[in-house]
Write a protein that holds these residues in place. Structure first.
Motif, short mmCIF file in Angstrom:
data_model
loop_
_atom_site.label_atom_id
_atom_site.label_comp_id
_atom_site.label_asym_id
_atom_site.label_seq_id
_atom_site.Cartn_x
_atom_site.Cartn_y
_atom_site.Cartn_z
N SER A 20 0.85 -1.08 0.07
CA SER A 20 -0.21 0.01 0.01
C SER A 20 0.89 1.26 -0.11
CB SER A 20 -0.95 -0.14 1.41
OG SER A 20 -0.24 0.30 2.29
N ILE A 21 0.14 2.32 -0.24
CA ILE A 21 0.87 3.73 -0.26
C ILE A 21 1.47 4.03 1.30
CG2 ILE A 21 0.65 6.14 -0.23
CD1 ILE A 21 -1.35 5.34 -2.70
N PRO A 22 0.79 3.42 2.44
CA PRO A 22 1.17 3.77 3.77
C PRO A 22 2.47 2.87 3.85
CG PRO A 22 -1.10 3.64 3.93
CD PRO A 22 -0.75 3.20 2.06
N ASN A 23 2.45 1.55 3.23
CA ASN A 23 3.68 0.82 3.18
C ASN A 23 4.96 1.42 2.62
OD1 ASN A 23 1.64 -2.30 2.49
ND2 ASN A 23 2.41 -1.59 4.71
N GLU A 24 4.51 2.21 1.43
CA GLU A 24 5.72 2.53 0.85
C GLU A 24 6.15 4.00 1.80
OE1 GLU A 24 5.61 2.03 -3.94
OE2 GLU A 24 4.59 3.78 -2.95
N ARG A 25 5.31 4.62 2.34
CA ARG A 25 5.74 5.70 3.05
C ARG A 25 6.26 5.55 4.38
NH1 ARG A 25 0.80 9.81 2.27
NH2 ARG A 25 2.01 10.94 3.76
N GLY A 26 5.86 4.18 4.92
CA GLY A 26 6.33 3.72 6.15
C GLY A 26 5.42 4.44 7.13
N LEU A 27 4.14 4.34 7.06
CA LEU A 27 3.22 4.93 8.03
C LEU A 27 2.23 3.84 8.52
CD1 LEU A 27 2.25 8.03 6.09
CD2 LEU A 27 3.70 8.25 8.00
N ILE A 28 1.77 3.94 9.76
CA ILE A 28 0.87 3.06 10.28
C ILE A 28 -0.49 3.93 9.85
CG2 ILE A 28 -0.32 2.30 12.54
CD1 ILE A 28 2.66 2.26 13.74
N VAL A 29 -1.45 3.11 9.15
CA VAL A 29 -2.76 3.76 8.86
C VAL A 29 -3.54 2.63 9.44
CG1 VAL A 29 -4.22 4.47 7.27
CG2 VAL A 29 -1.97 5.05 7.11
N SER A 30 -4.32 2.78 10.73
CA SER A 30 -5.03 1.42 11.34
C SER A 30 -6.47 2.07 11.80
CB SER A 30 -4.31 1.08 12.73
OG SER A 30 -4.20 1.95 13.61
N SER A 31 -6.77 3.24 11.58
CA SER A 31 -8.14 3.68 12.19
C SER A 31 -9.07 3.59 10.92
CB SER A 31 -8.14 5.22 12.64
OG SER A 31 -8.04 6.10 11.34
N LEU A 32 -10.27 3.28 11.01
CA LEU A 32 -11.34 3.18 9.97
C LEU A 32 -11.31 4.61 9.24
CD1 LEU A 32 -13.14 1.14 8.71
CD2 LEU A 32 -14.95 1.92 10.43
N GLU A 33 -11.14 5.57 9.79
CA GLU A 33 -11.48 6.75 9.37
C GLU A 33 -10.24 7.26 8.37
OE1 GLU A 33 -11.77 11.71 10.55
OE2 GLU A 33 -10.86 10.15 11.79
N ASN A 34 -9.15 6.93 8.54
CA ASN A 34 -8.05 6.91 7.82
C ASN A 34 -7.88 5.96 6.50
OD1 ASN A 34 -6.71 9.41 8.55
ND2 ASN A 34 -5.87 8.40 10.44
N GLY A 35 -8.18 4.77 7.17
CA GLY A 35 -7.91 3.48 6.16
C GLY A 35 -8.91 3.51 5.05
N THR A 36 -10.07 4.02 5.10
CA THR A 36 -10.88 4.17 3.91
C THR A 36 -10.49 5.23 2.88
OG1 THR A 36 -12.66 5.42 5.38
CG2 THR A 36 -12.81 3.07 5.54
N LEU A 37 -9.49 6.00 3.30
CA LEU A 37 -9.43 7.21 2.27
C LEU A 37 -8.64 6.58 1.20
CD1 LEU A 37 -8.13 9.91 4.99
CD2 LEU A 37 -10.44 9.81 3.80
N GLN A 38 -9.00 7.01 -0.01
CA GLN A 38 -8.30 6.55 -1.34
C GLN A 38 -6.83 7.12 -1.36
OE1 GLN A 38 -10.94 4.29 -2.25
NE2 GLN A 38 -9.60 4.65 -3.93
N GLU A 39 -6.40 8.09 -0.63
CA GLU A 39 -5.06 8.04 -0.57
C GLU A 39 -4.21 7.29 -0.04
OE1 GLU A 39 -4.01 11.64 2.62
OE2 GLU A 39 -6.31 11.66 2.15
N PHE A 40 -4.94 6.29 0.85
CA PHE A 40 -3.86 5.18 1.67
C PHE A 40 -4.26 3.87 0.77
CE2 PHE A 40 -4.23 8.49 5.34
CZ PHE A 40 -2.94 8.82 5.07
N GLY A 41 -4.60 4.02 -0.33
CA GLY A 41 -4.71 2.57 -1.09
C GLY A 41 -3.63 1.93 -1.65
#
Length: 221
Positions: A20-41
């Motif tokens: 994922s994009i968070p994997n590439e950026r080295g970010l933890i994205v675990s909340s439903l609010e953030n996880g459903t954003l297209q920018e974190f696909g």
């Protein structure tokens, strides 16, 4: 034991989302609010991983003589998992908007809480150290291993009832299935009872041994 009823009526494969994009950026994205954003696909590499996983899954189904029309794809509403499921459905020739594909919020990523959200992946080490020490202890504002195991057990029971003859959540799911199969009492009446029977420190604290790589498909039951 001869004559013992199988733990699960259906066969299950788990697939971790593609890179994922968070994997590439080295970010933890675990909340439903953030996880459903297209920018974190999915990242482009993740899309390719998902397609390859779908092709591998299709091959395994044919080898096991499983009809595609009997396949159900259940996925988290996070954008990275939704996109992965869509690519797999495409590889199998299954309409993604049809009845064979279903988003289930109970399958969502483990929420690590506001102290970790959108921070570096390096912080995972702190969480996993806590898990080993006490899998019933939650990061502040987040979920413990036991919390995730409970909701996944509920999701599994729902899937079992609806379909007769889905990072951290997947490895925790494998942990409880493995423990329930190997160590629970066969006298337990249902999957929920058998899983609750093995929700103890010795099993839950070792969930990391079931970790999957991005895009990795695994037959678990």
């Amino acid at each position: 034991m001869a004559g013992e009823a199988p733990l699960l009526r259906n066969s299950y494969w788990v697939l971790r989302h593609g890179k994922s994009i968070p994997n590439e950026r080295g970010l933890i994205v675990s909340s439903l609010e953030n996880g459903t954003l297209q920018e974190f696909g999915l990242a482009p590499e993740g899309i390719e991983q998902a397609k390859l996983a779908g092709e591998l899954f299709n091959k395994e189904l044919k080898e096991k003589n499983v009809l595609v029309e009997n396949v159900r794809i259940c996925y988290s509403p996070f954008s990275r998992t939704k996109q992965t499921a869509k690519e797999v459905a495409g590889a199998l020739g299954i309409p993604f908007e049809g009845t064979q594909c279903k988003a289930m919020e109970a399958l969502r990523e483990r929420h690590f809480g506001p102290l970790f959200e959108l921070l570096s992946h390096d912080k995972y080490a702190e969480i996993w150290a806590l898990d080993e020490k006490d899998p019933f202890m939650s990061p502040e504002g987040g979920e413990s291993v036991a919390d995730v195991a409970s909701r996944l057990a509920t999701a599994l029971a729902t899937i079992e009832s609806e379909y007769d003859g889905h990072g951290d959540p997947l490895q925790i799911l494998q942990t409880v299935i493995h423990a329930a199969r190997e160590h629970s009492s066969s006298n337990a009446e249902n999957i929920m009872a058998r899983i609750k029977g093995v929700m103890v420190h010795s099993f839950l604290s070792g969930h990391r041994k079931f970790a999957l790589l991005t895009g990795e498909l695994r037959h678990v039951s």
